[in-house]
Design a protein around this motif. Structure first.
Motif, short mmCIF file in Angstrom:
data_model
loop_
_atom_site.label_atom_id
_atom_site.label_comp_id
_atom_site.label_asym_id
_atom_site.label_seq_id
_atom_site.Cartn_x
_atom_site.Cartn_y
_atom_site.Cartn_z
N HIS A 162 0.80 -1.22 0.00
CA HIS A 162 0.00 0.00 0.00
C HIS A 162 0.83 1.27 0.00
O HIS A 162 0.49 2.26 -0.64
N ILE A 218 1.39 -6.43 -4.97
CA ILE A 218 0.09 -6.19 -4.35
C ILE A 218 -0.42 -7.51 -3.82
O ILE A 218 -0.40 -8.53 -4.52
N HIS A 240 -3.12 -8.96 -3.45
CA HIS A 240 -4.10 -9.76 -4.21
C HIS A 240 -3.55 -10.21 -5.56
O HIS A 240 -4.20 -10.97 -6.28
N ASP A 260 -7.99 -6.10 3.99
CA ASP A 260 -8.13 -5.27 2.79
C ASP A 260 -9.38 -5.72 2.06
O ASP A 260 -9.58 -6.91 1.83
N HIS A 288 -10.39 -5.67 -0.95
CA HIS A 288 -10.32 -6.33 -2.25
C HIS A 288 -9.84 -7.78 -2.18
O HIS A 288 -9.51 -8.38 -3.22
N SER A 299 -3.04 -1.31 -10.04
CA SER A 299 -3.94 -1.74 -8.97
C SER A 299 -4.29 -3.21 -9.06
O SER A 299 -4.13 -3.85 -10.10
N CYS A 300 -4.80 -3.74 -7.96
CA CYS A 300 -5.13 -5.16 -7.88
C CYS A 300 -6.27 -5.54 -8.83
O CYS A 300 -6.53 -6.70 -9.06
N CYS A 359 0.66 -0.54 -4.70
CA CYS A 359 -0.70 -0.02 -4.89
C CYS A 359 -0.68 1.34 -5.57
O CYS A 359 -1.59 1.69 -6.31
N CYS A 412 -3.52 3.90 -6.91
CA CYS A 412 -4.86 3.38 -6.63
C CYS A 412 -5.42 4.07 -5.41
O CYS A 412 -6.59 4.39 -5.35
N LEU A 413 -4.57 4.29 -4.41
CA LEU A 413 -5.06 5.01 -3.23
C LEU A 413 -4.16 6.15 -2.83
O LEU A 413 -4.48 6.89 -1.90
N ASN A 420 -10.08 0.70 -8.91
CA ASN A 420 -11.44 0.28 -8.57
C ASN A 420 -12.27 1.31 -7.83
O ASN A 420 -13.44 1.09 -7.57
N ARG A 462 -9.74 10.03 -3.55
CA ARG A 462 -9.09 8.73 -3.47
C ARG A 462 -7.66 8.78 -4.03
O ARG A 462 -6.73 8.24 -3.46
S1 SF4 Z 1 -7.51 -1.57 -4.04
FE1 SF4 Z 1 -5.69 -0.42 -4.47
S2 SF4 Z 1 -4.90 -0.02 -2.43
FE2 SF4 Z 1 -6.31 -1.71 -2.20
S3 SF4 Z 1 -5.06 -3.55 -2.44
FE3 SF4 Z 1 -5.86 -3.00 -4.44
S4 SF4 Z 1 -4.25 -1.83 -5.37
FE4 SF4 Z 1 -3.87 -1.84 -3.19
#
Ligand code: SF4
Lengths: 469, 199
Positions: free
Chosen positions: A66, A110, A112, A131, A133, A349-350, A410, A413-414, A432, A438
């Protein structure tokens, strides 16, 4: 009673019940616990304060994603607080005997992305992570969901969770998906249909011919965004595609164990006639590439559409939310989606940072140049993805087109690290969440597929990717 | 965990649907490794202007809502990430109960683990309560968990549902881990069977 047809969810749930009693939450056994740096420090601290141990370090895996910088890994990390969080994870894992894929590990990525990549994610398993996701792993026919930090501590200490049984929701996507319509568009269309709270309280099982036809990467994209539909978990029955993906991966069963595992896995899919609490069916052949226009993933429209008019929203709440969203996004009702210019493009991102995603995007950008106004970056999901992409020369294609090629994490993504949008900047993102702020305070995010993001980077505005194929 | 029984407190109205966890506690504040001290960052991007000064228009900055301990809000509160920093921030700020027509799952779960009661009431009742709060400065509600009712100052009662196990845990401020560990022998027996499987 036991011969009653069952859903895949029920089968997996029942196989993991440690204790069930009236008036109590079920004690559910957890097969895999994935840990990352942001939601775990307080959990480890809680263990220490209570003098507790990690019950099954062998079922626990940690990585950092992250907060990590996506720039050159040989440079020192400048963000002192982020660094402290990463160091804390390493220290905690060492103290409690948990394997950790740290910043220097060839397996880092990441959470995931690496779970499936290493073969840790397997059908029939219960998988949790601090998390949301975590739903991604359901693509393998696992029951996988996100948990809060108190629950992280609970799993660390007991290898179990206290759970109330969710309801089940079958979403069938039938028919052939048109060219240019990706898994991302399917899931965005689903969220657009049921809304961001539509799946609340349910575990979704995705089924139907259009789902069966998807690769594992695509299935992960679908399950990943189950949480954006409000569901904690999404799942897809395992099949030959699943087994072919898993075979030979590091943590996958081998030899005789593989045969035995296959037998178990083949018993998982939902029995014919099993009942779900809710159903929805979608026709894949009617879908088009999707673009979000607002500040939640349900505010989405086809690329040939226009920014909607809040006054035409069915409810007062939605009208107010749409007005607020358009103000934040700086958009006027009636604007064609393809007229919206972009300043930034984020491929990562994941949801969409696996090799297949990067390949798809690279096909679009090959031999072209990023629009002069646009700053575009690719952040591979893991070290393995990055290496594989480089072996195919994808990095060169991106770099020659003018994309930045980053280290896995990540990232934007965040926007916990320095990869953030500036106020007012507009981004085509393969991630996502398009929530306010964000990707950086005042930043404006439009969620799209990797192909659509790549095309927007070249054109400087959204384009209907079908015109380019 | 602090038990929750009956709570009476000032109500703050947050008139927005789908408030997500990125709004409740923006990610730049997730880097701390403690559970405490998040209240100052609650709703940060709404509470403070880009230059860091409080935005007087934001509800929690209005003098009449100072000291509020009950948050009244709209549907699907807490959607988004699993970050428990969201309830930590709400609790640290002083909120003990949140009233809304609906909550996102993980967020709701996280509230229970931290002694915050998420109360689900009909959208029409929530609407009515918004009117009451706006119309009466110093408006307080009583949230009675044993009775499962929200009580207006005039005595009107609104019943809410809560899972009986969650209620039990909240009333007793129960440590979940301690509870589960009572069944250690069951866990060990399960593991003995499970570990023999190839997957
Ligand atoms: S949504 Fe974004 S911040 Fe959360 S695990 Fe997936 S890539 Fe990382």
């Amino acid at each position: 009673m036991s011969d009653r047809p069952k859903t895949m969810f029920e089968k997996i749930w029942e196989r993991h019940v440690v204790r069930e009693a009236p008036g109590e939450a079920t004690i559910l056994y957890i097969d895999v616990h994935l840990v990352h740096e942001v939601t775990s420090p307080q959990a480890f601290e809680g263990l220490r304060l209570a003098g507790r141990r990690v019950r099954r370090p062998d079922k626990t895996f940690a990585t950092m994603d992250h907060n990590v910088p996506t720039t050159d890994r040989s440079l020192p990390i400048l963000d002192a607080i982020a660094l402290k969080q990463m160091e804390t994870l390493v220290r905690n894992c060492r103290e409690f005997g948990i394997p950790v894929f740290d910043l220097n590990s060839p397996d880092q990525g990441i959470v995931h992305v690496i779970g499936p990549e290493l073969g840790i994610t397997q059908p029939g398993r219960t998988i949790v992570c601090g998390d949301s996701h975590t739903s991604t792993h359901g693509a393998f026919g696992a029951l996988a969901f996100g948990i809060g930090t108190s629950e992280v501590e609970h799993v660390l200490a007991t290898q179990c969770l206290l759970q109330l049984k969710p309801k089940t929701f079958e979403i069938r996507v039938e028919g052939e998906r048109p060219k240019g319509v990706t898994a991302k568009d399917i899931i965005l269309a689903i969220i657009g249909t049921i809304g961001t709270a539509g799946g609340t309280g349910y575990v979704i099982e995705y089924a139907g011919s259009a789902i069966r036809a998807l690769s594992m990467e695509e299935r992960m994209t679908i399950c990943n965004m189950s949480i954006e539909a409000g569901a904690r978990a999404g799942m897809i029955a395992p099949d030959e595609t699943t087994y072919a993906f898993l075979e030979g991966r590091r943590y996958a069963p081998k030899g005789k164990d593989w045969e035995k595992a296959l037998e178990i896995w083949q018993s998982l899919p939902t029995d014919p006639g099993a009942k779900f609490d809710r159903y929805l069916e979608l026709d894949a052949s009617q879908l088009e590439p999707m673009v979000t226009w607002g500040t939640n993933p349900g505010q989405v429209v086809g690329v040939t559409g226009v920014v909607p008019d809040p006054s035409e929203m069915p409810t007062e709440d939605e009208r107010k939310a749409a007005e607020r969203a358009l103000e934040y996004m700086g958009l006027e009702p009636g604007t064609p989606i393809t007229d919206i210019p972009v300043d930034r493009v984020f491929l990562g991102s994941c949801t969409n940072s696996r090799l297949a995603d990067l390949r798809a995007a690279a096909r679009i950008v090959a031999g072209k140049k990023v629009h002069p106004r646009v700053r575009a970056m690719v952040v591979p999901g893991s070290q393995h993805v990055k290496k594989a992409a480089e072996a195919e020369g994808l990095d060169k294609i991106f770099k020659e087109a003018g994309f930045e090629w980053r280290e896995p994490g990540c990232s934007m993504c965040l926007g916990m690290n320095e990869d953030i949008l500036q106020p007012g900047e507009r981004c085509a993102s393969t991630s996502n969440r398009n929530f306010e702020g964000r990707q950086g305070r005042g930043g404006r995010t439009h969620l799209v597929s990797p192909e659509m993001a790549a095309a927007a980077a070249i054109a400087g505005h959204f384009v209907d990717i079908r015109d380019w194929l | 965990m602090q038990p929750f029984t009956v709570h009476r407190g000032l109500v703050a109205p947050l008139d927005r649907v789908n408030v997500d966890t990125d709004q409740i506690i923006p990610k730049q504040f997730l880097k701390r490794i403690e559970r405490t001290g998040f209240g100052q960052f609650l709703f940060y991007d709404w509470r403070y202007r880009p230059d860091g000064t409080p935005d007087p228009d934001f509800v929690l900055n209005q003098p009449r809502y100072q000291g509020a301990s009950i948050l009244l809000t709209r549907a699907n509160f807490g959607s988004g990430s699993s970050r428990e920093h969201a309830p930590w921030a709400l609790l640290d700020y002083g909120f003990r109960a949140i009233i809304a027509p609906s909550f996102a799952d993980i967020f709701k779960n996280n509230c229970y683990k931290n002694g915050i009661l998420p109360v689900e009431l009909d959208a029409a009742i929530v609407d009515h309560l918004f009117q009451e709060v706006w119309n009466h400065e110093g408006y307080e509600l009583t949230v009675d968990l044993p009775e499962q009712v929200v009580i207006e100052p005039n005595g009107t009662r609104h019943r809410f549902e809560v899972n009986e196990f969650r209620k039990y845990c909240l009333l007793n401020g129960l440590d979940d881990i301690g509870w589960t560990l009572q069944f250690e022998d069951l866990i060990a027996a399960y593991e003995a069977e499970r570990d023999a499987l190839p997957t």
